[in-house]
Design a protein around this motif. Structure first.
Motif, PDB file in Angstrom:
ATOM      1  N   MET A   1     -44.425 -33.412   2.663  1.00 57.62           N
ATOM      2  CA  MET A   1     -43.547 -32.447   3.563  1.00 57.62           C
ATOM      3  C   MET A   1     -42.863 -33.347   4.346  1.00 57.62           C
ATOM      4  SD  MET A   1     -45.070 -29.516   6.080  1.00 57.62           S
ATOM      5  CE  MET A   1     -46.093 -28.867   4.962  1.00 57.62           C
ATOM      6  N   ASP A   2     -41.274 -33.146   4.607  1.00 57.19           N
ATOM      7  CA  ASP A   2     -40.712 -33.732   5.356  1.00 57.19           C
ATOM      8  C   ASP A   2     -40.707 -33.157   6.848  1.00 57.19           C
ATOM      9  OD1 ASP A   2     -38.741 -31.709   5.478  1.00 57.19           O
ATOM     10  OD2 ASP A   2     -37.481 -32.325   3.805  1.00 57.19           O
ATOM     11  N   ALA A   3     -40.046 -33.877   7.580  1.00 60.19           N
ATOM     12  CA  ALA A   3     -39.889 -33.682   8.976  1.00 60.19           C
ATOM     13  C   ALA A   3     -39.341 -32.215   9.291  1.00 60.19           C
ATOM     14  CB  ALA A   3     -38.978 -34.573  10.015  1.00 60.19           C
ATOM     15  N   ALA A   4     -38.407 -31.909   8.647  1.00 64.66           N
ATOM     16  CA  ALA A   4     -37.729 -30.515   8.735  1.00 64.66           C
ATOM     17  C   ALA A   4     -38.719 -29.423   8.274  1.00 64.66           C
ATOM     18  CB  ALA A   4     -36.224 -30.318   7.928  1.00 64.66           C
ATOM     19  N   GLN A   5     -39.253 -29.725   7.133  1.00 64.34           N
ATOM     20  CA  GLN A   5     -40.359 -28.617   6.696  1.00 64.34           C
ATOM     21  C   GLN A   5     -41.369 -28.583   7.785  1.00 64.34           C
ATOM     22  OE1 GLN A   5     -41.206 -30.700   2.902  1.00 64.34           O
ATOM     23  NE2 GLN A   5     -40.400 -28.620   1.839  1.00 64.34           N
ATOM     24  N   GLN A   6     -42.039 -29.753   8.266  1.00 67.33           N
ATOM     25  CA  GLN A   6     -43.073 -29.738   9.247  1.00 67.33           C
ATOM     26  C   GLN A   6     -42.750 -28.978  10.614  1.00 67.33           C
ATOM     27  OE1 GLN A   6     -43.919 -34.009   9.720  1.00 67.33           O
ATOM     28  NE2 GLN A   6     -45.505 -33.647   8.421  1.00 67.33           N
ATOM     29  N   GLU A   7     -41.219 -29.206  10.970  1.00 68.73           N
ATOM     30  CA  GLU A   7     -40.779 -28.691  12.016  1.00 68.73           C
ATOM     31  C   GLU A   7     -40.798 -26.924  11.590  1.00 68.73           C
ATOM     32  OE1 GLU A   7     -36.516 -28.169  14.442  1.00 68.73           O
ATOM     33  OE2 GLU A   7     -37.314 -30.285  14.135  1.00 68.73           O
ATOM     34  N   ALA A   8     -40.197 -26.673  10.626  1.00 70.42           N
ATOM     35  CA  ALA A   8     -40.295 -24.954  10.307  1.00 70.42           C
ATOM     36  C   ALA A   8     -41.598 -24.627  10.317  1.00 70.42           C
ATOM     37  CB  ALA A   8     -39.512 -24.860   8.758  1.00 70.42           C
ATOM     38  N   THR A   9     -42.388 -25.228   9.664  1.00 69.04           N
ATOM     39  CA  THR A   9     -43.929 -24.667   9.633  1.00 69.04           C
ATOM     40  C   THR A   9     -44.554 -24.415  11.067  1.00 69.04           C
ATOM     41  OG1 THR A   9     -44.394 -25.691   7.495  1.00 69.04           O
ATOM     42  CG2 THR A   9     -46.284 -25.327   8.738  1.00 69.04           C
ATOM     43  N   ALA A  10     -44.332 -25.515  11.863  1.00 71.74           N
ATOM     44  CA  ALA A  10     -44.817 -25.371  13.330  1.00 71.74           C
ATOM     45  C   ALA A  10     -43.984 -24.316  14.091  1.00 71.74           C
ATOM     46  CB  ALA A  10     -44.261 -26.775  13.963  1.00 71.74           C
ATOM     47  N   ARG A  11     -43.016 -24.019  13.893  1.00 75.47           N
ATOM     48  CA  ARG A  11     -42.293 -22.943  14.348  1.00 75.47           C
ATOM     49  C   ARG A  11     -42.693 -21.478  13.947  1.00 75.47           C
ATOM     50  NH1 ARG A  11     -37.269 -24.937  13.586  1.00 75.47           N
ATOM     51  NH2 ARG A  11     -36.916 -23.696  11.729  1.00 75.47           N
ATOM     52  N   ALA A  12     -43.086 -21.652  12.552  1.00 75.19           N
ATOM     53  CA  ALA A  12     -43.375 -20.221  11.958  1.00 75.19           C
ATOM     54  C   ALA A  12     -44.756 -20.068  12.486  1.00 75.19           C
ATOM     55  CB  ALA A  12     -43.454 -20.519  10.295  1.00 75.19           C
ATOM     56  N   ARG A  13     -45.477 -20.964  12.810  1.00 74.11           N
ATOM     57  CA  ARG A  13     -47.039 -20.874  13.317  1.00 74.11           C
ATOM     58  C   ARG A  13     -46.781 -20.142  14.871  1.00 74.11           C
ATOM     59  NH1 ARG A  13     -49.580 -25.862   9.976  1.00 74.11           N
ATOM     60  NH2 ARG A  13     -50.144 -24.655   8.097  1.00 74.11           N
ATOM     61  N   GLU A  14     -45.916 -20.897  15.532  1.00 72.42           N
ATOM     62  CA  GLU A  14     -45.752 -20.398  16.991  1.00 72.42           C
ATOM     63  C   GLU A  14     -45.338 -19.046  16.972  1.00 72.42           C
ATOM     64  OE1 GLU A  14     -46.437 -20.459  20.741  1.00 72.42           O
ATOM     65  OE2 GLU A  14     -46.721 -21.953  19.429  1.00 72.42           O
ATOM     66  N   LEU A  15     -44.520 -18.396  16.104  1.00 73.74           N
ATOM     67  CA  LEU A  15     -44.045 -17.196  16.138  1.00 73.74           C
ATOM     68  C   LEU A  15     -45.071 -16.239  15.653  1.00 73.74           C
ATOM     69  CD1 LEU A  15     -40.492 -17.473  14.207  1.00 73.74           C
ATOM     70  CD2 LEU A  15     -40.996 -16.843  16.509  1.00 73.74           C
ATOM     71  N   GLN A  16     -46.153 -16.697  14.735  1.00 69.36           N
ATOM     72  CA  GLN A  16     -47.357 -16.042  14.346  1.00 69.36           C
ATOM     73  C   GLN A  16     -48.197 -15.929  15.367  1.00 69.36           C
ATOM     74  OE1 GLN A  16     -48.796 -18.028  10.818  1.00 69.36           O
ATOM     75  NE2 GLN A  16     -47.502 -17.052   9.341  1.00 69.36           N
ATOM     76  N   ARG A  17     -48.306 -16.881  16.302  1.00 73.16           N
ATOM     77  CA  ARG A  17     -49.225 -17.049  17.353  1.00 73.16           C
ATOM     78  C   ARG A  17     -48.629 -15.896  18.462  1.00 73.16           C
ATOM     79  NH1 ARG A  17     -49.565 -21.833  18.152  1.00 73.16           N
ATOM     80  NH2 ARG A  17     -52.106 -22.080  17.628  1.00 73.16           N
ATOM     81  N   ASN A  18     -47.494 -15.717  18.563  1.00 76.75           N
ATOM     82  CA  ASN A  18     -46.821 -14.858  19.394  1.00 76.75           C
ATOM     83  C   ASN A  18     -46.962 -13.239  19.222  1.00 76.75           C
ATOM     84  OD1 ASN A  18     -45.972 -16.849  21.227  1.00 76.75           O
ATOM     85  ND2 ASN A  18     -43.892 -16.961  20.346  1.00 76.75           N
ATOM     86  N   TRP A  19     -46.879 -13.144  17.730  1.00 83.48           N
ATOM     87  CA  TRP A  19     -46.685 -11.864  17.059  1.00 83.48           C
ATOM     88  C   TRP A  19     -48.141 -11.264  16.784  1.00 83.48           C
ATOM     89  CZ3 TRP A  19     -42.754 -13.733  13.034  1.00 83.48           C
ATOM     90  CH2 TRP A  19     -41.360 -13.598  13.466  1.00 83.48           C
ATOM     91  N   TYR A  20     -49.012 -12.153  16.497  1.00 82.52           N
ATOM     92  CA  TYR A  20     -50.394 -11.763  16.058  1.00 82.52           C
ATOM     93  C   TYR A  20     -51.605 -12.330  16.727  1.00 82.52           C
ATOM     94  CZ  TYR A  20     -47.238 -10.795  12.010  1.00 82.52           C
ATOM     95  OH  TYR A  20     -46.386 -10.592  11.221  1.00 82.52           O
ATOM     96  N   GLY A  21     -51.079 -13.101  17.804  1.00 80.50           N
ATOM     97  CA  GLY A  21     -52.406 -13.495  18.771  1.00 80.50           C
ATOM     98  C   GLY A  21     -52.756 -14.979  18.146  1.00 80.50           C
ATOM     99  N   GLU A  22     -52.365 -15.219  16.989  1.00 79.08           N
ATOM    100  CA  GLU A  22     -52.962 -16.544  16.483  1.00 79.08           C
ATOM    101  C   GLU A  22     -52.138 -16.901  15.283  1.00 79.08           C
ATOM    102  OE1 GLU A  22     -57.197 -16.711  14.948  1.00 79.08           O
ATOM    103  OE2 GLU A  22     -57.217 -14.541  15.232  1.00 79.08           O
ATOM    104  N   PRO A  23     -52.001 -18.271  14.852  1.00 81.79           N
ATOM    105  CA  PRO A  23     -51.405 -18.394  13.261  1.00 81.79           C
ATOM    106  C   PRO A  23     -52.234 -17.699  12.435  1.00 81.79           C
ATOM    107  CG  PRO A  23     -51.712 -20.599  14.617  1.00 81.79           C
ATOM    108  CD  PRO A  23     -52.525 -19.294  15.334  1.00 81.79           C
ATOM    109  N   LEU A  24     -51.685 -17.052  11.360  1.00 83.37           N
ATOM    110  CA  LEU A  24     -52.105 -16.293  10.270  1.00 83.37           C
ATOM    111  C   LEU A  24     -53.222 -16.935   9.269  1.00 83.37           C
ATOM    112  CD1 LEU A  24     -48.980 -14.056   9.190  1.00 83.37           C
ATOM    113  CD2 LEU A  24     -51.209 -13.201  10.620  1.00 83.37           C
ATOM    114  N   GLY A  25     -52.898 -18.352   9.288  1.00 82.72           N
ATOM    115  CA  GLY A  25     -53.885 -19.011   8.582  1.00 82.72           C
ATOM    116  C   GLY A  25     -55.370 -18.910   9.211  1.00 82.72           C
ATOM    117  N   ALA A  26     -55.451 -19.240  10.521  1.00 86.70           N
ATOM    118  CA  ALA A  26     -56.536 -19.089  11.289  1.00 86.70           C
ATOM    119  C   ALA A  26     -57.289 -17.587  11.181  1.00 86.70           C
ATOM    120  CB  ALA A  26     -56.543 -19.658  12.568  1.00 86.70           C
ATOM    121  N   LEU A  27     -56.314 -16.726  11.298  1.00 89.62           N
ATOM    122  CA  LEU A  27     -56.600 -15.215  11.250  1.00 89.62           C
ATOM    123  C   LEU A  27     -57.310 -14.996   9.962  1.00 89.62           C
ATOM    124  CD1 LEU A  27     -54.667 -12.264  12.822  1.00 89.62           C
ATOM    125  CD2 LEU A  27     -55.816 -12.178  10.726  1.00 89.62           C
ATOM    126  N   PHE A  28     -56.686 -15.207   8.966  1.00 89.64           N
ATOM    127  CA  PHE A  28     -57.169 -14.683   7.548  1.00 89.64           C
ATOM    128  C   PHE A  28     -58.303 -15.760   7.271  1.00 89.64           C
ATOM    129  CE2 PHE A  28     -52.334 -13.797   6.174  1.00 89.64           C
ATOM    130  CZ  PHE A  28     -52.508 -12.382   6.906  1.00 89.64           C
TER     131      PHE A  28
END
Length: 182
Positions: A1-28
């Protein structure tokens, strides 16, 4: 995974934390562990494809686009809590997951196609579970019991109803329902 993909994944997990209370990986993963599921079964209950579930868990996708799926996630979280506190048995949890899988979002009372027996009349157990689900979507069991205790001196029948359907076992609610039919 390159730096751009890592940044996108981190951003997506932060959005999930805001929307769902935690990253969906942990929730699921919690749902999988608490309800004894595998990823394929969880995807099926939620109404997602296995690849979509995987993308949400890994942070490749941030948002669940279908509101009915979000509602199913919430219903499964509630069910996992009931299994954990012993108020729902493993067998009841399996039945409930099948009901959650069939739910189309919105009001639990609006889905009439799954609420009928072969004769076209709603089954008692299904009606009871819809009442339970509706009450439990409004308040937690402890809050329902507290409200029932407050009502008990002046409205004992209403207090009993709240306790039986809002915090009791399905079998007790079915018996209550049947005893109050004319």
């Amino acid at each position: 995974m390159d730096a751009a993909q890592q940044e996108a994944t981190a951003r997506a997990r932060e959005l999930q934390r805001n929307w769902y209370g935690e990253p969906l990986g942990a929730l699921f993963r919690k749902l999988i562990d608490d309800l004894g599921l595998n990823q394929a079964r969880l995807a099926g209950v939620l109404g997602l494809s296995a690849p979509m579930l995987s993308q949400l868990m890994s942070g490749q996708r941030a948002k669940i686009g279908n509101p009915a799926v979000v509602q199913r996630v919430q219903l499964l979280q509630e069910l996992a809590g009931q299994v954990a506190d012993g108020s729902v048995s493993a067998a009841e949890a399996t039945d409930r997951m099948d009901e959650i899988k069939r739910s189309q979002g919105g009001s639990v009372l609006s889905n009439t196609t799954q609420t009928t027996s072969g004769s076209g009349a709603p089954t008692v157990k299904r009606v009871v579970r819809e009442i339970q689900s509706l009450l439990r979507s409004v308040a937690a069991a402890g809050d329902i019991i507290e409200a029932a205790d407050t009502l008990a001196p002046s409205h004992p029948e209403l207090a009993e109803f709240l306790k039986v359907y809002g915090a009791g076992r399905t079998s007790d609610a079915v018996a209550h329902y049947q005893s109050h039919q004319s």
